[in-house]
Design an enzyme around this catalytic site. Sequence first.
Site, PDB file in Angstrom:
ATOM      1  N   ASP A   1      19.839   3.367 -24.134  1.00 19.14           N
ATOM      2  CA  ASP A   1      18.852   2.508 -24.776  1.00 19.14           C
ATOM      3  C   ASP A   1      18.931   2.742 -26.278  1.00 19.14           C
ATOM      4  OD1 ASP A   1      16.883   0.711 -25.204  1.00 19.14           O
ATOM      5  OD2 ASP A   1      15.246   1.961 -24.468  1.00 19.14           O
ATOM      6  N   SER A   2      18.521   1.724 -27.036  1.00 20.42           N
ATOM      7  CA  SER A   2      18.762   1.761 -28.487  1.00 20.42           C
ATOM      8  C   SER A   2      17.816   2.678 -29.244  1.00 20.42           C
ATOM      9  CB  SER A   2      18.646   0.355 -29.051  1.00 20.42           C
ATOM     10  OG  SER A   2      17.346  -0.149 -28.817  1.00 20.42           O
ATOM     11  N   GLY A   3      16.633   2.916 -28.713  1.00 21.67           N
ATOM     12  CA  GLY A   3      15.719   3.822 -29.393  1.00 21.67           C
ATOM     13  C   GLY A   3      14.551   3.155 -30.093  1.00 21.67           C
ATOM     14  N   GLY A   4      14.542   1.834 -30.144  1.00 24.87           N
ATOM     15  CA  GLY A   4      13.421   1.128 -30.781  1.00 24.87           C
ATOM     16  C   GLY A   4      12.091   1.535 -30.161  1.00 24.87           C
ATOM     17  N   PHE A   5      12.077   1.606 -28.858  1.00 24.57           N
ATOM     18  CA  PHE A   5      10.841   1.943 -28.141  1.00 24.57           C
ATOM     19  C   PHE A   5      10.359   3.347 -28.502  1.00 24.57           C
ATOM     20  CE2 PHE A   5       8.599   3.618 -24.414  1.00 24.57           C
ATOM     21  CZ  PHE A   5       7.609   2.654 -24.282  1.00 24.57           C
TER      22      PHE A   5
ATOM     23  N   ASP B   1      16.007  -3.201 -30.914  1.00 25.16           N
ATOM     24  CA  ASP B   1      14.971  -4.226 -30.801  1.00 25.16           C
ATOM     25  C   ASP B   1      13.665  -3.704 -31.359  1.00 25.16           C
ATOM     26  OD1 ASP B   1      14.604  -2.373 -28.728  1.00 25.16           O
ATOM     27  OD2 ASP B   1      13.487  -3.828 -27.529  1.00 25.16           O
TER      28      ASP B   1
ATOM     29  N   GLN C   1      12.253 -10.129 -26.199  1.00 20.48           N
ATOM     30  CA  GLN C   1      10.876  -9.669 -26.415  1.00 20.48           C
ATOM     31  C   GLN C   1       9.932 -10.877 -26.366  1.00 20.48           C
ATOM     32  OE1 GLN C   1       9.617  -6.677 -26.486  1.00 20.48           O
ATOM     33  NE2 GLN C   1      11.435  -5.382 -26.651  1.00 20.48           N
TER      34      GLN C   1
ATOM     35  N   GLY D   1       9.576  -4.992 -23.334  1.00 23.85           N
ATOM     36  CA  GLY D   1       8.160  -5.223 -23.605  1.00 23.85           C
ATOM     37  C   GLY D   1       7.297  -5.322 -22.362  1.00 23.85           C
TER      38      GLY D   1
ATOM     39  N   ASP E   1      15.088   0.757 -14.570  1.00 30.66           N
ATOM     40  CA  ASP E   1      15.013   2.187 -14.911  1.00 30.66           C
ATOM     41  C   ASP E   1      13.546   2.538 -14.997  1.00 30.66           C
ATOM     42  OD1 ASP E   1      14.730   0.895 -17.746  1.00 30.66           O
ATOM     43  OD2 ASP E   1      14.115   2.977 -17.989  1.00 30.66           O
TER      44      ASP E   1
ATOM     45  N   CYS F   1      13.351  10.728   5.614  1.00 33.97           N
ATOM     46  CA  CYS F   1      14.310  11.033   4.544  1.00 33.97           C
ATOM     47  C   CYS F   1      15.276  12.130   4.995  1.00 33.97           C
ATOM     48  CB  CYS F   1      13.544  11.480   3.299  1.00 33.97           C
ATOM     49  SG  CYS F   1      14.613  11.911   1.919  1.00 33.97           S
TER      50      CYS F   1
ATOM     51  N   CYS G   1      17.178  13.844   2.700  1.00 38.05           N
ATOM     52  CA  CYS G   1      17.583  14.631   1.527  1.00 38.05           C
ATOM     53  C   CYS G   1      17.490  16.123   1.847  1.00 38.05           C
ATOM     54  CB  CYS G   1      16.742  14.268   0.305  1.00 38.05           C
ATOM     55  SG  CYS G   1      15.162  15.120   0.157  1.00 38.05           S
TER      56      CYS G   1
ATOM     57  N   CYS H   1      13.896  17.445   2.209  1.00 39.04           N
ATOM     58  CA  CYS H   1      13.230  17.074   3.460  1.00 39.04           C
ATOM     59  C   CYS H   1      13.856  17.760   4.673  1.00 39.04           C
ATOM     60  CB  CYS H   1      13.224  15.555   3.621  1.00 39.04           C
ATOM     61  SG  CYS H   1      12.121  14.770   2.415  1.00 39.04           S
TER      62      CYS H   1
ATOM     63  N   HIS I   1      13.469  15.000  -4.172  1.00 35.04           N
ATOM     64  CA  HIS I   1      13.196  14.055  -3.091  1.00 35.04           C
ATOM     65  C   HIS I   1      12.929  12.645  -3.627  1.00 35.04           C
ATOM     66  CE1 HIS I   1      11.470  11.781   0.082  1.00 35.04           C
ATOM     67  NE2 HIS I   1      10.437  11.560  -0.727  1.00 35.04           N
TER      68      HIS I   1
HETATM   69 ZN   LIG Z   1      13.547  13.681   0.948  1.00 31.68          ZN
END
Ligand SMILES: [Zn+2]
Length: 372
Positions: A93-97, A147, A191, A218, A268, A306, A308, A311, A337
């Site tokens: 990400d560009s970093g504006g946020f 942005d 935006q 945004g 994300d 799950c 994983c 779990c 998890h």
């Molecule tokens: Zn799990």
Amino acid sequence: MSLKFEIIKKDNRTFARYSVLQTKTSIVELPNFMPVATTGTIKSLTTLDLMEMGAQIIVCNTYHLHLRPGEDLIESMGGLHKFINFNGSILTDSGGFQVFSLSKFRKVKEYGFIFRSHIDGSIVELTPKKVIDIQMKLNSDIMMVLDYPTKYPSSYEENLLSVNLTTKWAIESKRYYEEVKPKGALFGIIQGGFYKNLREKSFNEILGLNFDGYAIGGLALGEPREERDWVVREFVPKLPENKVRYLMGIGKPDEILEYISLGVDLFDCVIPTRNSRRGTVFTSEGILRIENAKYKNDERPLDVNCDCKVCKNYSRAYIRYLFSINEVSAGILASYHSVYFFIKFLEQIRKAIREGYFYEFKEDYLRRFKNT
Ligand SMILES: [Zn+2]
């Protein structure tokens, strides 16, 4: 540009699509969820964990990596993939946020941002060109343009300024990108806040620049779900079909399902790790607050569905106990998890689209999934 995007299967009843993206580093199946490794690490997990879970793409942040350890160091160490040891793709990400959310002192200029580093107080500038230079040194697979994000709520005037500067910087970014021809791809960001004509203006201006993919920014800034739904419903289906569609900062499992059904490819969000560190984990049946007294003697795993390693090996009772004594391992196990859950959730969604039962999958999931 080094990005090949191919739609393999479109859903019959929704706008969902299963596609394959070839970045300069790896193949990424879409829709996909990017675990957030802002500073070059995902909080409380390692990149080995991510690779073990099957994470195909992660997001890192230009602002943070520029301030620490610096793009020159990362470049000298062979680039970000090698430095952090991740063999999948990396979007930066560009970093504006982050300029907006972390820096107490900042000025918006026509040419970019000037701000005081939240780490050492030094004055730093971010311009469209500089942001691309940094991302090139990081060796990013997908770079984002600089942005101008806004807060929620924010005025029409502020959003108008945001749209105008975001377009101006996008034009400069695209021109510079074509001049230096990096190996990574470049995505534009739309935006406009929650003002229809500003979203339309930004949409048209950014789309006119022909980026490799498009992000809607945004959102997820504290607005009601209906407002967010409106922006996605209104604009995502109109994005060009042959480009990746990225919804920044989103979201919860139920939102991910809804937005995939509107045609979003990439997400994300920090919630799997942030919430887990506070004892709230995501499961196939909804959200589980492990500190709840009813789990004190519960021998079941966090998520009975799950597979994983957490779990498979640990009970709710044990993890609850670790939280109760503030052990670091509590957050580590819960985060492992939850991130695994998101990665497998997206795998199930892709399978459902590929095999033609996405609509049923979505309806069934939303009926079962409890958000509170
Ligand atoms: Zn799990």
